[in-house]
Design a protein around this motif. Structure first.
Motif, PDB file in Angstrom:
ATOM      1  N   VAL A   1      39.087  44.878  28.342  1.00  0.00           N
ATOM      2  CA  VAL A   1      38.229  45.982  28.010  1.00  0.00           C
ATOM      3  C   VAL A   1      37.933  46.785  29.340  1.00  0.00           C
ATOM      4  O   VAL A   1      37.923  47.991  29.395  1.00  0.00           O
ATOM      5  CB  VAL A   1      37.174  45.593  27.113  1.00  0.00           C
ATOM      6  N   LEU A   2      37.507  46.084  30.168  1.00  0.00           N
ATOM      7  CA  LEU A   2      36.633  46.474  31.472  1.00  0.00           C
ATOM      8  C   LEU A   2      37.776  46.819  32.637  1.00  0.00           C
ATOM      9  O   LEU A   2      37.254  47.308  33.712  1.00  0.00           O
ATOM     10  CB  LEU A   2      35.607  45.585  31.889  1.00  0.00           C
ATOM     11  N   GLY A   3      39.027  46.549  32.551  1.00  0.00           N
ATOM     12  CA  GLY A   3      40.047  46.906  33.643  1.00  0.00           C
ATOM     13  C   GLY A   3      40.006  45.773  34.499  1.00  0.00           C
ATOM     14  O   GLY A   3      40.711  46.017  35.773  1.00  0.00           O
ATOM     15  N   GLY A   4      39.621  44.675  34.277  1.00  0.00           N
ATOM     16  CA  GLY A   4      39.896  43.406  35.249  1.00  0.00           C
ATOM     17  C   GLY A   4      38.920  43.347  36.262  1.00  0.00           C
ATOM     18  O   GLY A   4      38.906  42.541  37.235  1.00  0.00           O
ATOM     19  N   GLY A   5      37.778  43.994  36.153  1.00  0.00           N
ATOM     20  CA  GLY A   5      36.556  43.800  37.208  1.00  0.00           C
ATOM     21  C   GLY A   5      36.235  45.035  37.824  1.00  0.00           C
ATOM     22  O   GLY A   5      36.831  45.982  37.759  1.00  0.00           O
ATOM     23  N   GLY A   6      35.170  44.732  38.494  1.00  0.00           N
ATOM     24  CA  GLY A   6      34.725  46.167  39.092  1.00  0.00           C
ATOM     25  C   GLY A   6      35.273  46.359  40.721  1.00  0.00           C
ATOM     26  O   GLY A   6      35.913  45.588  41.234  1.00  0.00           O
ATOM     27  N   HIS A   7      34.670  47.416  41.380  1.00  0.00           N
ATOM     28  CA  HIS A   7      34.781  47.395  42.835  1.00  0.00           C
ATOM     29  C   HIS A   7      33.933  46.423  43.739  1.00  0.00           C
ATOM     30  O   HIS A   7      32.813  46.284  43.541  1.00  0.00           O
ATOM     31  CB  HIS A   7      34.718  48.837  43.062  1.00  0.00           C
ATOM     32  N   TYR A   8      34.851  46.158  44.398  1.00  0.00           N
ATOM     33  CA  TYR A   8      34.071  44.995  45.494  1.00  0.00           C
ATOM     34  C   TYR A   8      33.476  45.983  46.596  1.00  0.00           C
ATOM     35  O   TYR A   8      33.911  47.045  46.771  1.00  0.00           O
ATOM     36  CB  TYR A   8      35.014  43.949  46.127  1.00  0.00           C
ATOM     37  N   HIS A   9      32.412  45.268  47.392  1.00  0.00           N
ATOM     38  CA  HIS A   9      31.681  45.777  48.367  1.00  0.00           C
ATOM     39  C   HIS A   9      32.633  46.155  49.626  1.00  0.00           C
ATOM     40  O   HIS A   9      33.565  45.220  49.725  1.00  0.00           O
ATOM     41  CB  HIS A   9      30.616  45.221  49.073  1.00  0.00           C
ATOM     42  N   TYR A  10      32.715  47.310  50.379  1.00  0.00           N
ATOM     43  CA  TYR A  10      33.698  47.646  51.293  1.00  0.00           C
ATOM     44  C   TYR A  10      32.673  48.170  52.418  1.00  0.00           C
ATOM     45  O   TYR A  10      31.885  48.774  52.136  1.00  0.00           O
ATOM     46  CB  TYR A  10      34.653  48.620  51.033  1.00  0.00           C
ATOM     47  N   PRO A  11      33.264  47.988  53.910  1.00  0.00           N
ATOM     48  CA  PRO A  11      32.371  48.702  54.746  1.00  0.00           C
ATOM     49  C   PRO A  11      32.322  50.247  54.716  1.00  0.00           C
ATOM     50  O   PRO A  11      33.366  51.032  54.429  1.00  0.00           O
ATOM     51  CB  PRO A  11      33.299  48.207  56.165  1.00  0.00           C
ATOM     52  N   ALA A  12      31.368  50.704  54.860  1.00  0.00           N
ATOM     53  CA  ALA A  12      31.076  52.198  54.879  1.00  0.00           C
ATOM     54  C   ALA A  12      31.481  52.901  56.089  1.00  0.00           C
ATOM     55  O   ALA A  12      31.432  54.124  55.971  1.00  0.00           O
ATOM     56  CB  ALA A  12      29.734  52.355  54.264  1.00  0.00           C
ATOM     57  N   HIS A  13      31.592  52.163  57.247  1.00  0.00           N
ATOM     58  CA  HIS A  13      32.004  52.943  58.354  1.00  0.00           C
ATOM     59  C   HIS A  13      33.560  53.013  58.773  1.00  0.00           C
ATOM     60  O   HIS A  13      33.542  53.583  59.719  1.00  0.00           O
ATOM     61  CB  HIS A  13      31.276  52.130  59.630  1.00  0.00           C
ATOM     62  N   VAL A  14      34.148  52.502  57.670  1.00  0.00           N
ATOM     63  CA  VAL A  14      35.777  52.621  58.056  1.00  0.00           C
ATOM     64  C   VAL A  14      36.208  54.012  57.442  1.00  0.00           C
ATOM     65  O   VAL A  14      35.716  54.675  56.397  1.00  0.00           O
ATOM     66  CB  VAL A  14      36.427  51.754  57.218  1.00  0.00           C
ATOM     67  N   TRP A  15      36.778  54.861  58.013  1.00  0.00           N
ATOM     68  CA  TRP A  15      37.231  56.015  57.841  1.00  0.00           C
ATOM     69  C   TRP A  15      38.967  56.057  57.647  1.00  0.00           C
ATOM     70  O   TRP A  15      39.425  55.561  58.350  1.00  0.00           O
ATOM     71  CB  TRP A  15      36.952  57.237  58.831  1.00  0.00           C
ATOM     72  N   THR A  16      39.450  56.708  56.645  1.00  0.00           N
ATOM     73  CA  THR A  16      41.012  56.377  56.296  1.00  0.00           C
ATOM     74  C   THR A  16      41.274  58.059  56.156  1.00  0.00           C
ATOM     75  O   THR A  16      40.675  58.705  55.339  1.00  0.00           O
ATOM     76  CB  THR A  16      41.433  55.693  55.258  1.00  0.00           C
TER      77      THR A  16
END
Length: 147
Positions: free
Chosen positions: A41-56
């Protein structure tokens, strides 16, 4: 989210060797009907924490840019417009100083194909290539035979 034993989740570390007796309750809880139904129902889990200083350049994690469908349509429109103009220019400029042995499909839309290849109609109908020297000799023989 799995079960926590000694401060570590065994769902996060699947390659960690565990004895079967200790792992059995964890696996049962991990794959219970409630957990699987909730994951579906929920799509397999939420988003995990990631570093905010990384730019792509692609936008980073879980990017969903606004107007992506419109931007994609514009990009494909530009691509189609470019391909059409390039193929039109190629058709207009294509020349064959030496005629090919067999019929080539691009001769069907080339503007100069008839001028570049005297045997084009013969090749289109499945005929074979006649070299210019043989064609000239045959024309001479035909002209000499009529007189």
């Amino acid at each position: 989210r799995g079960c926590y034993r000694a401060g570590r989740c065994c769902a996060v570390e699947p390659l960690r060797p565990l004895n079967r007796v200790a792992a059995a309750p964890c696996v049962r809880r991990l794959f219970s009907a409630h957990t699987l139904a909730r994951a579906a129902v929920l799509g397999g889990g939420g988003h995990y924490h990631y570093p905010a200083h990384v730019w792509t350049p692609a936008g980073g994690w879980w990017v969903n840019p606004p107007n992506w469908k419109r931007n994609l349509g514009i990009a494909f429109g530009f691509l189609g417009f470019s391909l059409y103009n390039i193929s039109s220019l190629s058709t207009k400029l294509e020349r064959r100083p030496m005629p090919p042995k067999n019929y080539i499909p691009s001769q069907g839309w080339c503007k100069n194909a008839a001028a570049d290849d005297p045997d084009l109609e013969t090749k289109k109908n499945g005929g074979t290539y006649i070299p210019a020297a043989e064609r000239a000799a045959a024309a001479k023989a035909a002209a000499a035979g009529h007189h």
